[in-house]
Design a protein around this motif. Structure first.
Motif, PDB file in Angstrom:
ATOM      1  N   LEU A   1      69.605  66.493 -13.995  1.00 42.38           N
ATOM      2  CA  LEU A   1      69.664  67.764 -14.621  1.00 42.38           C
ATOM      3  C   LEU A   1      69.115  68.835 -13.615  1.00 42.38           C
ATOM      4  N   LEU A   2      68.339  68.771 -12.791  1.00 39.25           N
ATOM      5  CA  LEU A   2      68.044  69.616 -11.867  1.00 39.25           C
ATOM      6  C   LEU A   2      68.866  69.760 -10.976  1.00 39.25           C
ATOM      7  N   LYS A   3      69.934  68.949 -10.445  1.00 44.73           N
ATOM      8  CA  LYS A   3      70.934  68.882  -9.612  1.00 44.73           C
ATOM      9  C   LYS A   3      72.001  69.734 -10.250  1.00 44.73           C
ATOM     10  N   VAL A   4      72.122  69.634 -11.513  1.00 43.02           N
ATOM     11  CA  VAL A   4      73.186  70.438 -12.079  1.00 43.02           C
ATOM     12  C   VAL A   4      72.832  71.688 -12.485  1.00 43.02           C
ATOM     13  N   TYR A   5      71.443  71.898 -12.740  1.00 41.16           N
ATOM     14  CA  TYR A   5      71.064  73.226 -12.815  1.00 41.16           C
ATOM     15  C   TYR A   5      71.120  73.932 -11.664  1.00 41.16           C
ATOM     16  N   GLY A   6      70.794  73.469 -10.420  1.00 38.88           N
ATOM     17  CA  GLY A   6      70.956  74.118  -9.181  1.00 38.88           C
ATOM     18  C   GLY A   6      72.370  74.492  -8.860  1.00 38.88           C
TER      19      GLY A   6
END
Length: 124
Positions: free
Chosen positions: A54-59
């Motif tokens: 999720l954090l990778k995609v959000y980034g």
């Protein structure tokens, strides 16, 4: 600062940024954008799913606030299905929004980011 509520932390970061006032224009927007990033990262941490993906995609959405899943997957270095699940989770959380209305080649937007960047750009 660990004992302070998230809202107080966000306000303190915003005030610190506004105090140094690094730009001739847009300091308020950038300050609100930083607060938005902090708030959304906190929300992502509470979603209970794979926070790493999720954090990778959000980034990716932070760097490209309008993107298709193929592009998101490539930039986040995750598989297409992983990116698709992560984006759907961000949509369910109200962080991202699907723009095309289709079932294929969908494009997603990070609305809060775009709204802040567009502040003050409305025609007179």
């Amino acid at each position: 600062m660990a004992l302070l509520p998230d809202l107080v932390k966000a306000a303190a970061a915003h005030v610190q940024f506004e105090t140094i006032h690094p730009f001739l224009d847009g300091n308020g927007r950038v300050g609100r954008l930083l607060a938005t990033f902090r708030d959304d990262e906190r929300r992502i941490g509470t979603l209970g799913r794979n926070p790493s993906s999720l954090l990778k995609v959000y980034g990716v959405l932070r760097r490209r606030p309008v993107a298709a899943i193929n592009d998101i997957a490539a930039r986040a270095a995750v598989s297409f299905p992983t990116a698709a699940r992560a984006v759907e989770t961000l949509v369910e959380a109200g962080i991202a929004r699907e723009l095309t209305g289709g079932r294929r080649n969908r494009v997603f937007a990070y609305d809060r980011y775009l709204a802040i960047l567009n502040e003050g750009t409305e025609p007179l």
